[in-house]
Write a protein that holds these residues in place. Structure first.
Motif, PDB file in Angstrom:
ATOM      1  N   MET A  24       0.830  -1.205   0.000  1.00  0.00           N
ATOM      2  CA  MET A  24       0.000   0.000   0.000  1.00  0.00           C
ATOM      3  C   MET A  24       0.866   1.257   0.000  1.00  0.00           C
ATOM      4  SD  MET A  24      -3.006   1.196   2.648  1.00  0.00           S
ATOM      5  CE  MET A  24      -4.250   0.149   1.896  1.00  0.00           C
ATOM      6  N   ASP A  25       1.897   1.277   0.845  1.00  0.00           N
ATOM      7  CA  ASP A  25       2.798   2.432   0.892  1.00  0.00           C
ATOM      8  C   ASP A  25       3.488   2.639  -0.452  1.00  0.00           C
ATOM      9  OD1 ASP A  25       2.164   2.909   3.519  1.00  0.00           O
ATOM     10  OD2 ASP A  25       3.902   1.859   4.336  1.00  0.00           O
ATOM     11  N   LEU A  26       3.930   1.544  -1.058  1.00  0.00           N
ATOM     12  CA  LEU A  26       4.599   1.636  -2.356  1.00  0.00           C
ATOM     13  C   LEU A  26       3.677   2.247  -3.402  1.00  0.00           C
ATOM     14  CD1 LEU A  26       6.723   0.976  -4.535  1.00  0.00           C
ATOM     15  CD2 LEU A  26       5.709  -1.316  -4.676  1.00  0.00           C
ATOM     16  N   LEU A  27       2.458   1.735  -3.496  1.00  0.00           N
ATOM     17  CA  LEU A  27       1.525   2.205  -4.514  1.00  0.00           C
ATOM     18  C   LEU A  27       1.178   3.676  -4.318  1.00  0.00           C
ATOM     19  CD1 LEU A  27      -0.832  -0.889  -4.755  1.00  0.00           C
ATOM     20  CD2 LEU A  27       0.795  -0.106  -6.480  1.00  0.00           C
ATOM     21  N   LYS A  28       1.027   4.094  -3.070  1.00  0.00           N
ATOM     22  CA  LYS A  28       0.737   5.506  -2.813  1.00  0.00           C
ATOM     23  C   LYS A  28       1.897   6.382  -3.270  1.00  0.00           C
ATOM     24  CE  LYS A  28      -0.349   5.066   1.565  1.00  0.00           C
ATOM     25  NZ  LYS A  28      -0.755   5.461   2.939  1.00  0.00           N
ATOM     26  N   ILE A  29       3.122   5.939  -3.000  1.00  0.00           N
ATOM     27  CA  ILE A  29       4.296   6.700  -3.424  1.00  0.00           C
ATOM     28  C   ILE A  29       4.383   6.748  -4.947  1.00  0.00           C
ATOM     29  CG2 ILE A  29       6.831   6.682  -3.447  1.00  0.00           C
ATOM     30  CD1 ILE A  29       6.679   5.583  -0.562  1.00  0.00           C
ATOM     31  N   MET A  30       3.887   5.692  -5.605  1.00  0.00           N
ATOM     32  CA  MET A  30       3.895   5.647  -7.068  1.00  0.00           C
ATOM     33  C   MET A  30       2.736   6.423  -7.681  1.00  0.00           C
ATOM     34  SD  MET A  30       5.065   1.687  -7.794  1.00  0.00           S
ATOM     35  CE  MET A  30       5.287   1.951  -9.567  1.00  0.00           C
ATOM     36  N   GLY A  31       1.888   7.012  -6.842  1.00  0.00           N
ATOM     37  CA  GLY A  31       0.814   7.852  -7.344  1.00  0.00           C
ATOM     38  C   GLY A  31      -0.545   7.198  -7.424  1.00  0.00           C
ATOM     39  N   CYS A  32      -0.681   5.992  -6.891  1.00  0.00           N
ATOM     40  CA  CYS A  32      -1.976   5.309  -6.912  1.00  0.00           C
ATOM     41  C   CYS A  32      -2.850   5.864  -5.782  1.00  0.00           C
ATOM     42  CB  CYS A  32      -1.769   3.807  -6.727  1.00  0.00           C
ATOM     43  SG  CYS A  32      -3.275   2.826  -6.877  1.00  0.00           S
ATOM     44  N   PRO A  33      -4.091   6.255  -6.064  1.00  0.00           N
ATOM     45  CA  PRO A  33      -4.964   6.802  -5.016  1.00  0.00           C
ATOM     46  C   PRO A  33      -5.198   5.786  -3.897  1.00  0.00           C
ATOM     47  CG  PRO A  33      -5.871   7.217  -7.198  1.00  0.00           C
ATOM     48  CD  PRO A  33      -4.747   6.251  -7.387  1.00  0.00           C
ATOM     49  N   GLU A  34      -5.034   6.223  -2.666  1.00  0.00           N
ATOM     50  CA  GLU A  34      -5.184   5.321  -1.528  1.00  0.00           C
ATOM     51  C   GLU A  34      -6.580   4.710  -1.466  1.00  0.00           C
ATOM     52  OE1 GLU A  34      -4.712   5.329   3.358  1.00  0.00           O
ATOM     53  OE2 GLU A  34      -4.320   7.152   2.200  1.00  0.00           O
ATOM     54  N   LYS A  35      -7.577   5.464  -1.909  1.00  0.00           N
ATOM     55  CA  LYS A  35      -8.958   5.018  -1.777  1.00  0.00           C
ATOM     56  C   LYS A  35      -9.274   3.762  -2.584  1.00  0.00           C
ATOM     57  CE  LYS A  35     -10.921   9.560  -0.734  1.00  0.00           C
ATOM     58  NZ  LYS A  35     -11.580   9.194   0.526  1.00  0.00           N
ATOM     59  N   ILE A  36      -8.466   3.443  -3.579  1.00  0.00           N
ATOM     60  CA  ILE A  36      -8.769   2.256  -4.384  1.00  0.00           C
ATOM     61  C   ILE A  36      -7.918   1.054  -3.981  1.00  0.00           C
ATOM     62  CG2 ILE A  36      -9.367   3.749  -6.324  1.00  0.00           C
ATOM     63  CD1 ILE A  36      -6.818   2.657  -7.728  1.00  0.00           C
ATOM     64  N   ILE A  37      -7.026   1.229  -2.996  1.00  0.00           N
ATOM     65  CA  ILE A  37      -6.139   0.143  -2.586  1.00  0.00           C
ATOM     66  C   ILE A  37      -6.778  -0.618  -1.433  1.00  0.00           C
ATOM     67  CG2 ILE A  37      -3.818  -0.488  -1.864  1.00  0.00           C
ATOM     68  CD1 ILE A  37      -2.901   2.304  -2.783  1.00  0.00           C
ATOM     69  N   MET A  38      -6.994  -1.903  -1.634  1.00  0.00           N
ATOM     70  CA  MET A  38      -7.608  -2.747  -0.621  1.00  0.00           C
ATOM     71  C   MET A  38      -6.539  -3.598   0.069  1.00  0.00           C
ATOM     72  SD  MET A  38     -10.796  -1.964  -0.911  1.00  0.00           S
ATOM     73  CE  MET A  38     -10.350  -0.307  -1.460  1.00  0.00           C
ATOM     74  N   ASP A  39      -6.245  -3.291   1.322  1.00  0.00           N
ATOM     75  CA  ASP A  39      -5.300  -4.086   2.114  1.00  0.00           C
ATOM     76  C   ASP A  39      -6.037  -5.325   2.606  1.00  0.00           C
ATOM     77  OD1 ASP A  39      -3.612  -5.227   3.947  1.00  0.00           O
ATOM     78  OD2 ASP A  39      -3.190  -3.383   5.054  1.00  0.00           O
ATOM     79  N   CYS A  40      -5.685  -6.471   2.041  1.00  0.00           N
ATOM     80  CA  CYS A  40      -6.409  -7.709   2.342  1.00  0.00           C
ATOM     81  C   CYS A  40      -5.932  -8.380   3.625  1.00  0.00           C
ATOM     82  CB  CYS A  40      -6.273  -8.690   1.180  1.00  0.00           C
ATOM     83  SG  CYS A  40      -6.957  -8.072  -0.377  1.00  0.00           S
ATOM     84  N   GLY A  41      -4.835  -7.893   4.193  1.00  0.00           N
ATOM     85  CA  GLY A  41      -4.345  -8.496   5.425  1.00  0.00           C
ATOM     86  C   GLY A  41      -3.791  -9.892   5.227  1.00  0.00           C
ATOM     87  N   GLY A  42      -3.168 -10.122   4.084  1.00  0.00           N
ATOM     88  CA  GLY A  42      -2.580 -11.432   3.802  1.00  0.00           C
ATOM     89  C   GLY A  42      -3.164 -12.065   2.556  1.00  0.00           C
ATOM     90  N   LYS A  43      -2.397 -12.970   1.954  1.00  0.00           N
ATOM     91  CA  LYS A  43      -2.818 -13.560   0.682  1.00  0.00           C
ATOM     92  C   LYS A  43      -4.053 -14.442   0.813  1.00  0.00           C
ATOM     93  CE  LYS A  43       0.138 -17.708   0.750  1.00  0.00           C
ATOM     94  NZ  LYS A  43       0.692 -17.547   2.108  1.00  0.00           N
TER      95      LYS A  43
END
Length: 283
Positions: A24-43
């Motif tokens: 999630m941190d990586l994607l935000k730094i790459m410019g991905c909006p946080e609101k669309i990132i779903m942290d699943c808490g594991g595979k």
């Protein structure tokens, strides 16, 4: 798992599923909006998250990305087939023939699915960290996002910045090389003599944190996660290395059309999500 935070489901047609906070941190730094990132808490939670969150998006030209680690004993084929199964279940209502992921022409660990008849796109990125010169030939039990972080951390410019912050000095070699040796050779060598196995990139990241005095050097409130600091530092001081390391992730984001076109809020899809999901819906 907790309830769905509907305020985070801002963009109805794009969802990105990740295993944890580092991605999630990586994607935000790459410019991905946080609101669309779903942290699943594991595979293991990913299939459930996809099953619950994607259906309300299927009528709105959906785009989805999955970032997945590969644990010991797993292979790309089994991971791909698992997600193909879940995605084909999503496409059943549109009477779409069975779909399969196609390997990207430039990246062996990136797989894409484009279904024009259903206006649907999906990308599956399976971790395949770059090799690290100082650890050449070292075999790790898993291929994870941490491998990418370690590769960035071992870049000369990043090592130099960490050595400077920790005020590392040496009479024989420059500070960054002293830190490099401690992380890759010194501490692991002592551990090996004590029959302590270093078989995960997290082992080396832990040594890096200790040798760079990460836990004792004063940091701002926004610098409390080591991986986030490494990513930001690499983006600032080793930009070419940063872009090269995450080029496959960047390509995956482009495939699902993450960019300026995502500015408009899709309220209709958000309402469908809210009406469909509630705390009682979640396992």
């Amino acid at each position: 798992m907790g309830g769905v935070d509907f305020d985070r489901l801002f963009f109805g047609r794009h969802l990105v599923f990740v295993e944890g906070k580092t991605e999630m941190d990586l994607l935000k730094i790459m410019g991905c909006p946080e609101k669309i990132i779903m942290d699943c808490g594991g595979k293991t939670n990913m299939p459930t998250e996809i099953k619950v969150l994607m259906p309300p998006c299927m009528d709105n030209d959906p785009r989805m990305l999955i970032l997945r680690d590969k644990d010991g004993g797993e292979n790309n084929v089994s991971i791909i087939q698992s997600f193909e199964h879940h995605i084909n279940n999503l496409l059943k209502e549109s009477e779409t023939p069975r779909q399969t992921f196609q390997q990207h022409r430039d990246f062996e660990n990136l797989y894409t699915m484009d279904v024009p008849d259903a206006n649907f796109r999906a990308a599956l990125h399976i971790a395949a960290p770059p090799s690290i010169e100082d650890l050449y030939g070292k075999q790790f039990v898993s291929e994870t996002i941490d491998g990418y972080i370690l590769a960035l951390a071992m870049n000369g410019n990043v090592l130099k910045e960490f050595a400077k912050r920790a005020k590392i000095t040496s009479n024989d070699i420059n500070p960054e090389d002293a830190l490099r040796w401690a992380v890759c050779k010194g501490v692991p060598g002592v551990a090996d003599k004590a029959e302590i196995t270093f078989d995960q990139t997290k082992d080396y990241l832990g040594v890096y944190m200790a040798m760079s005095k990460f836990l004792t050097v004063k940091r701002s409130e926004n610098e409390d996660v080591f991986s986030g600091i490494v990513i930001n530092m690499a983006k600032k001081h080793a930009r070419d290395k940063f872009q090269e390391t995450f080029r496959s992730v960047s390509t995956a984001l482009k495939f699902i059309e993450i960019g300026p076109k995502m500015e408009d809020r899709d309220e209709s899809t958000e309402k469908r999500l809210e009406s469909r999901l509630s705390l009682s819906d979640r396992p």
